[in-house]
Write an enzyme that holds these catalytic residues in place. Structure first.
Site, PDB file in Angstrom:
ATOM      1  N   ARG A  53      13.373 -96.964  75.455  1.00  0.00           N
ATOM      2  CA  ARG A  53      12.299 -97.671  74.817  1.00  0.00           C
ATOM      3  C   ARG A  53      12.777 -97.136  73.213  1.00  0.00           C
ATOM      4  O   ARG A  53      13.688 -96.449  73.052  1.00  0.00           O
ATOM      5  CB  ARG A  53      11.046 -97.288  75.010  1.00  0.00           C
ATOM      6  N   GLY A  54      11.793 -97.926  72.507  1.00  0.00           N
ATOM      7  CA  GLY A  54      12.168 -97.907  71.079  1.00  0.00           C
ATOM      8  C   GLY A  54      12.968 -99.100  70.829  1.00  0.00           C
ATOM      9  O   GLY A  54      13.937 -99.378  71.388  1.00  0.00           O
ATOM     10  N   ALA A  55      12.731 -99.645  69.395  1.00  0.00           N
ATOM     11  CA  ALA A  55      13.202-100.798  68.886  1.00  0.00           C
ATOM     12  C   ALA A  55      14.724-100.962  69.101  1.00  0.00           C
ATOM     13  O   ALA A  55      15.486-101.697  69.769  1.00  0.00           O
ATOM     14  CB  ALA A  55      12.864-101.405  67.631  1.00  0.00           C
ATOM     15  N   ARG A  96      10.896-107.374  77.223  1.00  0.00           N
ATOM     16  CA  ARG A  96      10.004-106.666  76.433  1.00  0.00           C
ATOM     17  C   ARG A  96       9.961-107.844  75.360  1.00  0.00           C
ATOM     18  O   ARG A  96      11.096-107.838  74.632  1.00  0.00           O
ATOM     19  CB  ARG A  96      10.029-105.155  75.973  1.00  0.00           C
ATOM     20  N   GLN A 208       4.013 -91.465  73.492  1.00  0.00           N
ATOM     21  CA  GLN A 208       5.478 -91.168  73.121  1.00  0.00           C
ATOM     22  C   GLN A 208       5.451 -89.956  72.027  1.00  0.00           C
ATOM     23  O   GLN A 208       6.361 -89.425  71.967  1.00  0.00           O
ATOM     24  CB  GLN A 208       5.879 -92.461  72.393  1.00  0.00           C
ATOM     25  N   ASP A 249       8.710-102.186  65.174  1.00  0.00           N
ATOM     26  CA  ASP A 249       9.374-102.984  66.053  1.00  0.00           C
ATOM     27  C   ASP A 249       9.972-104.264  65.858  1.00  0.00           C
ATOM     28  O   ASP A 249      10.644-104.932  66.378  1.00  0.00           O
ATOM     29  CB  ASP A 249       8.606-102.985  67.383  1.00  0.00           C
ATOM     30  N   LYS A 260       3.649 -99.286  67.026  1.00  0.00           N
ATOM     31  CA  LYS A 260       2.658 -98.988  68.206  1.00  0.00           C
ATOM     32  C   LYS A 260       1.314 -99.144  67.925  1.00  0.00           C
ATOM     33  O   LYS A 260       0.754 -98.910  66.819  1.00  0.00           O
ATOM     34  CB  LYS A 260       3.279 -97.394  68.643  1.00  0.00           C
TER      35      LYS A 260
HETATM   36  O1  MRU Z   1       6.798 -99.150  73.410  1.00  0.00           O
HETATM   37  P1  MRU Z   1       7.756 -98.277  72.800  1.00  0.00           P
HETATM   38  O2  MRU Z   1       7.999 -96.846  72.983  1.00  0.00           O
HETATM   39  O3  MRU Z   1       9.307 -99.037  73.042  1.00  0.00           O
HETATM   40  O4  MRU Z   1       7.516 -98.749  71.304  1.00  0.00           O
HETATM   41  C1  MRU Z   1       8.231 -98.569  70.329  1.00  0.00           C
HETATM   42  C2  MRU Z   1       8.039 -97.491  69.382  1.00  0.00           C
HETATM   43  O5  MRU Z   1       8.268 -96.370  69.683  1.00  0.00           O
HETATM   44  C3  MRU Z   1       7.155 -97.317  68.332  1.00  0.00           C
HETATM   45  O6  MRU Z   1       6.710 -98.396  68.046  1.00  0.00           O
HETATM   46  C4  MRU Z   1       8.272 -97.085  67.080  1.00  0.00           C
HETATM   47  O7  MRU Z   1       7.510 -96.543  66.112  1.00  0.00           O
HETATM   48  C5  MRU Z   1       8.970 -97.978  66.463  1.00  0.00           C
HETATM   49  S1  MRU Z   1      10.394 -98.108  67.485  1.00  0.00           S
HETATM   50  C6  MRU Z   1      11.653 -97.256  66.565  1.00  0.00           C
END
Ligand code: MRU
Length: 370
Positions: A53-55, A96, A208, A249, A260
């Protein structure tokens, strides 16, 4: 990042097996396990169920997923190959919706394949996926360098006393291929000998912050405290936060930032308390086609079970999921919110810092002017 004396990226092709391999984030912080992904369906499931996960990492995983798809389709005739690749891209794109890195990576893969098929296309897909992963790591390293200057300035103002940084969710090593976005400046400052301390929002519903950010910071030796999501406003009112840095994201061309759920409330509290609020992102997170983030960024709504239940480890070491509300209670689960650029002090990108405005963004990315 180093784990048990070995340097890991969050995703890689294992040289001895040629299998796509990830750090499995679904079991952190309780277990450090890797997971092998053999098919496009495996890759899509890993993204959807948040084993990755994470962008940035979602984008890199989708890119490697196209390599997995190309290998599976290698023996098909050119028409069949292209049809299988289109189907794979559609499957991955649907996993996603909010992080722009996903569509960005798939478009880059499509351009690299450029209608090829067979072994040549497999090799091209691998080269491009590796290039996307390398670029993600390098851009995050540069974000760390650019953000370091901000922390250095605060440390000077504070006469060497620790700089207190609040972050929400996980925008560290685990959200990218390496280094992270929001945490890259923190790691750079810590490594440069600057005293930093991080307030880690737990980040309900998936936690997270508690599970991933706290784990990463602990491994890197960065002082931190986990706080309940709602503590940030109180900390800011009492002068206990010197700056906020979050990841993103998707960021629009005028600097509105999806991150988030709960990030917007931190930005409001920061503005009310004159605390600088920075958003760190690589350019793969910029969506130049959008302006008004609140109106235009698609916000993922996930399974309500994530709000109704919590995952954790029992006293005797079992990983369990428990319900925290009455059995019949309905729930809703929006995964992201949008912080308007007017609440953001600045963006930290691989090309440097800029105001969260259209002029600011375009001053760093003039190629997006139309
Ligand atoms: O739902 P996730 O865990 O994929 O969400 C993304 C994130 O972890 C956050 O929004 C984050 O700050 C940005 S991703 C670099």
């Amino acid at each position: 990042m180093n784990v048990n004396g070995r340097h890991y990226r969050t995703i890689w092709i294992e040289p001895s097996t040629e299998v796509l391999t990830i750090v499995d984030q679904a079991v952190l912080p309780h277990r450090f396990q890797t997971r092998e992904l053999f098919s496009v369906e495996d890759v899509a499931r890993a993204i959807r169920d948040m084993h990755v996960r994470g962008a940035g990492l979602i984008g890199a995983t989708a890119a490697y997923g196209m390599w997995v798809a190309a290998r599976a389709a290698a023996r098909a005739d050119p028409g069949g190959f292209r049809a299988q690749m289109r189907a794979a891209a559609d499957t991955l794109r649907a996993t996603r919706p909010t992080a722009s890195n996903l569509a960005w990576a798939l478009e880059r893969m499509e351009r690299a394949l450029n209608g090829q098929s067979g072994p040549g296309a497999v090799a091209a897909a691998r080269r491009e996926a590796e290039a996307i992963a390398d670029e993600d790591a390098e851009f995050c390293r540069r974000i760390g360098r650019h953000g370091l200057g901000l922390i250095e300035a605060l440390a000077r103002d504070r006469g060497g006393r620790p700089v207190h940084i609040l972050t929400h969710c996980n925008a560290g090593w685990l959200a990218f291929v390496d280094y992270g976005s929001a945490l890259a400046p923190v790691y750079a400052a810590h490594d440069a000998g600057i005293a930093v301390h991080v307030w880690v929002d737990e980040t309900r519903p998936r936690n997270q912050g508690a599970a991933l950010t706290a784990w990463e910071l602990g491994r890197h030796g960065v002082p931190h405290d986990l706080v309940a999501d709602n503590a940030g406003g109180h900390l800011m009112q009492h002068g206990m936060v010197d700056m906020v840095i979050t990841g993103a994201d998707r960021v629009t061309r005028r600097g509105d930032a999806a991150n988030k759920i709960g990030t917007y409330l931190k930005a409001l509290a920061a503005r009310d308390n004159q605390v600088p609020f920075y958003v760190a992102l690589p350019s793969s997170t910029l969506d130049f086609s959008l302006r008004d983030g609140v109106a235009e960024i698609p916000i993922e709504e996930r399974d309500p079970a994530e709000v109704r239940m919590v995952d954790g480890e029992t006293g005797d070491g079992r990983l369990e999921r428990v319900r925290i509300c009455p059995d019949s209670t309905p729930a809703r689960n929006w995964a992201f919110d949008v912080t308007p650029g007017r609440l953001i002090t600045g963006l930290i990108t691989e090309r440097g810092l800029c105001p969260a405005t259209e002029e600011g963004v375009l001053s760093l990315y003039p190629e997006a002017r139309v």
